[in-house]
Scaffold this active site. Structure first.
Site, PDB file in Angstrom:
ATOM      1  CB  SER A  50       8.807 -27.889  -2.398  1.00 51.25           C
ATOM      2  OG  SER A  50       8.303 -28.377  -3.584  1.00 51.25           O
ATOM      3  CG  ASP A  82      11.002 -24.124   1.046  1.00 51.37           C
ATOM      4  OD1 ASP A  82      11.758 -23.680   2.021  1.00 51.37           O
ATOM      5  OD2 ASP A  82      10.063 -23.696   0.605  1.00 51.37           O
ATOM      6  CG  ASP A 104      11.269 -28.395   8.435  1.00 48.47           C
ATOM      7  OD1 ASP A 104      11.379 -28.732   9.584  1.00 48.47           O
ATOM      8  OD2 ASP A 104      10.291 -28.084   7.831  1.00 48.47           O
ATOM      9  N   GLY A 181       0.530 -21.169   3.201  1.00 47.22           N
ATOM     10  CA  GLY A 181      -0.707 -21.091   2.787  1.00 47.22           C
ATOM     11  C   GLY A 181      -1.531 -19.864   3.014  1.00 47.22           C
ATOM     12  N   GLY A 209       5.885 -18.497   4.995  1.00 53.50           N
ATOM     13  CA  GLY A 209       4.357 -18.025   4.891  1.00 53.50           C
ATOM     14  C   GLY A 209       4.298 -16.496   4.594  1.00 53.50           C
ATOM     15  CB  THR A 233       0.336 -19.844  -1.131  1.00 53.84           C
ATOM     16  OG1 THR A 233       0.885 -20.984  -0.450  1.00 53.84           O
ATOM     17  CG2 THR A 233      -1.159 -19.994  -1.444  1.00 53.84           C
TER      18      THR A 233
END
Ligand code: 13P
Length: 292
Positions: A50, A82, A104, A181, A209, A233
């Site tokens: 990230s 990412d 993004d 998450g 996700g 996550t």
């Protein structure tokens, strides 16, 4: 072997009907566990970071861990940035040798998103790199960005078609009902939408996700065109809980290496189970033979 590009890896996965696991690294140990897990299963793997993680460690440091480990490994490893909207971070990663980047700009109106994504596609092309880009906002929290359920909207297939046609992406990220998450209720994945988008775009879809989706849901996502599945996550929880569990089991042990090893083994087990679940086992040799 040197790091590989994401586009051929995902095209092959899409054609063969499996997905490549993409894990968000946390440190050197988790990075090493990803590569060892892939080696033990003879699988390709995408190691991603990230923007927050890169800002903490630096793009050069992360590159050096991944490139060094990949160099001595027989499996194909992609190093991917990412969700990123900071062009400076994207530029630095590309200049340093990262083999994939995601822009993004999904919070922008379609035309602005397309223009910014195109700018990144052009920057990346100079380095022989293809890009992941997104339309429709994916729910949940990622990199400290919160997208509430009422702000997210599912991706429009006609927009997806135009976006992918103009950009020639390595991967397309769409809002199809998944969320970053842990899921609060039962996830409502729009399988028909994945299928329609994939049929129109012919571009491997990145499923964001991935944590908390059961095996049947994952299998349906793959069958409808998801060729990259992101897991973050789940890893964060295993990383912290394995450390704490070791301390609970051995409260008088103050040898850090045994804690680090317990954490490493737990993370590696998670990576192996996800790679296998997504169908990546024994795909490395096949992929490399086609690339040769
Ligand atoms: P999870 O945090 O739900 O695993 O999602 C990860 C992800 O999509 C990263 O982009």
């Amino acid at each position: 072997m040197p790091l590989v590009s994401m586009k051929p890896v995902l095209r092959e996965a899409m054609e063969q009907g499996y997905a490549v696991a993409a894990f968000n690294l946390l440190d050197f140990g988790t990075t090493k566990a990803m590569i060892r897990a892939a080696e033990e299963l003879n699988a390709p793997v995408i190691i991603q970071a990230s923007t927050k993680t890169i800002k903490y460690f630096s793009h050069k440091e992360v590159y050096s861990w991944v490139a060094t480990l990949a160099e001595d490994s027989p499996v194909p490893v992609v190093l991917h940035l990412d969700h990123c909207k900071d062009l400076e971070v994207i530029r630095k990663c590309l200049d340093t040798g990262w083999t994939s980047v995601m822009v993004d700009a999904s919070e922008l109106p379609f035309e602005e998103n397309l223009a910014l994504s195109r700018q990144v596609v052009e920057m990346a092309a100079k380095k022989g790199v293809h890009v992941e880009a997104e339309i429709g906002q994916i729910m949940g929290v990622e990199d400290d960005m919160v997208v509430a359920e009422d702000e997210s909207h599912l991706t429009d297939p006609a927009e997806a078609e135009r976006f992918c046609k103009e950009l020639d992406l390595a991967a397309f990220a769409a809002a199809i009902g998944s969320a970053h998450g842990y899921y609060k209720g039962v996830p409502k994945i729009a399988f028909d939408l994945i299928k329609e988008i994939n049929g129109r775009t012919k571009t491997p879809m990145a499923l964001h996700g991935g944590t908390g989706l059961d095996e049947a849901t994952i299998a349906q996502c793959i069958a409808n065109g998801c060729a990259k599945i992101n897991i973050s996550t789940n890893l964060k929880h295993v990383f912290i809980e394995s450390f704490l569990d070791y301390n609970k089991a051995k409260p008088n042990d103050f040898e850090p290496l045994r804690y680090i090893d317990a954490q490493y083994q737990a993370c590696k087990a998670l990576f192996k189970s996800k790679i296998a679940e997504f169908g990546g086992t024994n795909r490395a040799a096949e992929l490399l033979a086609k690339a040769a």
